[in-house]
Motif scaffolding. Sequence first.
Motif, PDB file in Angstrom:
ATOM      1  N   UNK A 184       0.824  -0.722 -21.648  1.00  0.00           N
ATOM      2  CA  UNK A 184      -0.022  -1.696 -22.332  1.00  0.00           C
ATOM      3  C   UNK A 184       0.637  -2.227 -23.605  1.00  0.00           C
ATOM      4  N   UNK A 185       1.516  -1.422 -24.171  1.00  0.00           N
ATOM      5  CA  UNK A 185       2.235  -1.842 -25.374  1.00  0.00           C
ATOM      6  C   UNK A 185       3.484  -2.654 -25.041  1.00  0.00           C
ATOM      7  N   UNK A 186       3.767  -2.833 -23.728  1.00  0.00           N
ATOM      8  CA  UNK A 186       4.880  -3.678 -23.319  1.00  0.00           C
ATOM      9  C   UNK A 186       6.108  -2.942 -22.836  1.00  0.00           C
ATOM     10  N   UNK A 187       6.017  -1.628 -22.646  1.00  0.00           N
ATOM     11  CA  UNK A 187       7.174  -0.864 -22.179  1.00  0.00           C
ATOM     12  C   UNK A 187       7.518  -1.246 -20.742  1.00  0.00           C
ATOM     13  N   UNK A 188       8.778  -1.044 -20.376  1.00  0.00           N
ATOM     14  CA  UNK A 188       9.257  -1.358 -19.033  1.00  0.00           C
ATOM     15  C   UNK A 188       8.734  -0.348 -18.017  1.00  0.00           C
ATOM     16  N   UNK A 189       8.148  -0.851 -16.935  1.00  0.00           N
ATOM     17  CA  UNK A 189       7.632   0.030 -15.883  1.00  0.00           C
ATOM     18  C   UNK A 189       8.769   0.861 -15.302  1.00  0.00           C
ATOM     19  N   UNK A 190       9.906   0.219 -15.000  1.00  0.00           N
ATOM     20  CA  UNK A 190      11.025   0.912 -14.377  1.00  0.00           C
ATOM     21  C   UNK A 190      11.581   2.012 -15.282  1.00  0.00           C
ATOM     22  N   UNK A 196       9.345   9.496 -16.682  1.00  0.00           N
ATOM     23  CA  UNK A 196       8.186  10.360 -16.438  1.00  0.00           C
ATOM     24  C   UNK A 196       7.940  10.739 -14.983  1.00  0.00           C
ATOM     25  N   UNK A 197       8.339   9.927 -14.034  1.00  0.00           N
ATOM     26  CA  UNK A 197       7.905  10.138 -12.652  1.00  0.00           C
ATOM     27  C   UNK A 197       8.452  11.446 -12.078  1.00  0.00           C
ATOM     28  N   UNK A 198       7.612  12.138 -11.324  1.00  0.00           N
ATOM     29  CA  UNK A 198       8.028  13.369 -10.653  1.00  0.00           C
ATOM     30  C   UNK A 198       8.460  13.109  -9.209  1.00  0.00           C
ATOM     31  N   UNK A 199       8.417  11.853  -8.791  1.00  0.00           N
ATOM     32  CA  UNK A 199       8.867  11.505  -7.433  1.00  0.00           C
ATOM     33  C   UNK A 199      10.386  11.339  -7.442  1.00  0.00           C
ATOM     34  N   UNK A 204      14.963   7.409  -9.811  1.00  0.00           N
ATOM     35  CA  UNK A 204      16.190   6.777 -10.296  1.00  0.00           C
ATOM     36  C   UNK A 204      16.222   5.279  -9.998  1.00  0.00           C
ATOM     37  N   UNK A 205      15.406   4.837  -9.057  1.00  0.00           N
ATOM     38  CA  UNK A 205      15.300   3.403  -8.750  1.00  0.00           C
ATOM     39  C   UNK A 205      14.171   2.755  -9.535  1.00  0.00           C
ATOM     40  N   UNK A 206      13.735   3.409 -10.595  1.00  0.00           N
ATOM     41  CA  UNK A 206      12.656   2.843 -11.412  1.00  0.00           C
ATOM     42  C   UNK A 206      11.305   2.885 -10.732  1.00  0.00           C
ATOM     43  N   UNK A 207      11.145   3.830  -9.803  1.00  0.00           N
ATOM     44  CA  UNK A 207       9.880   3.969  -9.087  1.00  0.00           C
ATOM     45  C   UNK A 207       9.730   3.044  -7.901  1.00  0.00           C
ATOM     46  N   UNK A 208      10.794   2.345  -7.546  1.00  0.00           N
ATOM     47  CA  UNK A 208      10.689   1.315  -6.507  1.00  0.00           C
ATOM     48  C   UNK A 208      10.504   1.942  -5.126  1.00  0.00           C
ATOM     49  N   UNK A 209       9.512   1.431  -4.385  1.00  0.00           N
ATOM     50  CA  UNK A 209       9.166   1.945  -3.057  1.00  0.00           C
ATOM     51  C   UNK A 209       9.445   0.954  -1.937  1.00  0.00           C
ATOM     52  N   UNK A 210       9.901  -0.243  -2.276  1.00  0.00           N
ATOM     53  CA  UNK A 210      10.214  -1.231  -1.254  1.00  0.00           C
ATOM     54  C   UNK A 210       8.976  -1.906  -0.694  1.00  0.00           C
ATOM     55  N   UNK A 211       9.166  -2.593   0.440  1.00  0.00           N
ATOM     56  CA  UNK A 211       8.067  -3.252   1.145  1.00  0.00           C
ATOM     57  C   UNK A 211       7.459  -2.284   2.150  1.00  0.00           C
ATOM     58  N   UNK A 212       6.141  -2.267   2.220  1.00  0.00           N
ATOM     59  CA  UNK A 212       5.440  -1.317   3.079  1.00  0.00           C
ATOM     60  C   UNK A 212       4.278  -2.003   3.789  1.00  0.00           C
ATOM     61  N   UNK A 213       4.067  -1.614   5.041  1.00  0.00           N
ATOM     62  CA  UNK A 213       2.901  -2.100   5.776  1.00  0.00           C
ATOM     63  C   UNK A 213       1.791  -1.062   5.679  1.00  0.00           C
ATOM     64  N   UNK A 214       0.589  -1.480   5.979  1.00  0.00           N
ATOM     65  CA  UNK A 214      -0.578  -0.620   5.791  1.00  0.00           C
ATOM     66  C   UNK A 214      -0.556   0.604   6.699  1.00  0.00           C
ATOM     67  N   UNK A 215       0.216   0.562   7.783  1.00  0.00           N
ATOM     68  CA  UNK A 215       0.254   1.698   8.710  1.00  0.00           C
ATOM     69  C   UNK A 215       1.389   2.675   8.412  1.00  0.00           C
ATOM     70  N   UNK A 216       2.028   2.523   7.235  1.00  0.00           N
ATOM     71  CA  UNK A 216       3.099   3.447   6.902  1.00  0.00           C
ATOM     72  C   UNK A 216       2.559   4.862   6.726  1.00  0.00           C
TER      73      UNK A 216
END
Length: 298
Positions: A184-190, A196-199, A204-216
């Motif tokens: 909210x203060x403007x920090x970069x999501x990536x 912070x992310x535990x995934x 290392x990809x900034x939390x990026x999960x790519x394109x996904x369909x609803x049946x994934x």
Amino acid sequence: MSKKLLLSIIVVLLITNVATMLFWKNDQTEPIVEDKEIDTKKPVATIDGEEVSYSDWIKSLQGNYGKKELKDLIDHQVVAKLAEDQNITISDKVIERDIAILTTMQGPISKESLQKLEQGWRNDIVYRYQLEALLADGNQVSEQEVETYYNKYHKQYQFDQSLQFSHILVSTMDTAEKVYAELEEGASFALLAKEYSIDEDSREAGGYLGFNSANTEFLPSNYFEIAAGLEEYSYSEPFVTSNGIAILYLHKSLPTIVFSYEELKPFIRNELALQASNQKLVADPLWEKLDINWIYGE
């Protein structure tokens, strides 16, 4: 190898080749000197005091790329003129389907950058389909052939909804709220995802999960429920998932695009006509329909 498998491979290769062509073309058209007028009377470079003149530079460009670039320019104008004369138009729905496919080949990209890419893609998609139609003109394909092909392979032409996600996954709500406050203060999501992310798969990809369909099966089902309430290029408040507490970022939402037989019929007919005649997808045969003169001769 079955015909169906072979055709599927051909479709994948075609899409890949088109994407490669479009990305290469976009790279080549970037200005060498941005926002600056070139003084043609001055050298464009000096090496230990020896000058490289503007004319030498242009001669080099012309020698290496001139013929190809000029031919590409003529090809596009030839196709545009003949398509206009024959009233060959490409439906917006087909264009949007192809743009959606090309978009799924992108990583995280800003809205402005994607819009710039889309304009180039749109021009080349229209060119390609108009070229197909012009080259296929006069080659007979029966209604039965088209219908049979459609019944077997129509799913290849459809596009399923696809959502482009990033996320930050943490263990506690306290940490999630801290991360949300920084966003909210403007920090970069990536950058926050990397911190912070535990995934481990996406951190290392900034939390990026790519394109996904609803049946994934690889993402919690409530990601798609949360995404339904988000606008593109925005993030969610923290929410509970089966793996921890998540903050979801929706980059891009691409809708399902489904075609009827009548919508696909002309495109399938063109494809089958070109296959039957072993016609390559090049504009050369169309040049003879117009009076063309260029510096490289006949």
